[in-house]
Write an enzyme that holds these catalytic residues in place. Structure first.
Site, short mmCIF file in Angstrom:
data_model
loop_
_atom_site.label_atom_id
_atom_site.label_comp_id
_atom_site.label_asym_id
_atom_site.label_seq_id
_atom_site.Cartn_x
_atom_site.Cartn_y
_atom_site.Cartn_z
CG HIS A 11 -28.70 10.88 2.36
ND1 HIS A 11 -28.23 10.20 1.27
CD2 HIS A 11 -28.57 10.04 3.43
CE1 HIS A 11 -27.85 8.99 1.63
NE2 HIS A 11 -28.04 8.87 2.94
CG HIS A 69 -26.16 6.98 -0.87
ND1 HIS A 69 -27.30 6.76 -1.60
CD2 HIS A 69 -26.25 6.22 0.24
CE1 HIS A 69 -28.06 5.89 -0.94
NE2 HIS A 69 -27.43 5.55 0.18
#
Length: 71
Positions: A11, A69
């Site tokens: 991330h 994601h």
């Protein structure tokens, strides 16, 4: 014996990724690195993470999977 190392949910956190690789003493000759996705979204330095993933795949034979994601 070759280690299999799996990392997920980076991330955009390049500093933590680099620290982890250093702490585990990642060596592409002795280790197989598998990145399990979620490189982007939320973190402070997405571009650096994507660049690092590309480097790990092209220069160190890591396997990079796409996470939800990263869609």
């Amino acid at each position: 014996m070759k280690r299999t190392i799996m990392i997920s949910d980076i991330h955009g956190c390049i500093d933590q990724l680099n620290q982890m690789l250093h702490l585990i003493q990642f060596n592409s000759i002795d280790d197989q690195l598998i990145l399990l996705g979620d490189y982007v979204d939320r973190g402070p330095n997405i571009k650096a993470v994507v660049d690092k993933v590309i480097e790990l795949v092209t220069e160190h034979h890591a396997i990079a999977l796409r996470g939800n994601h990263d869609q």
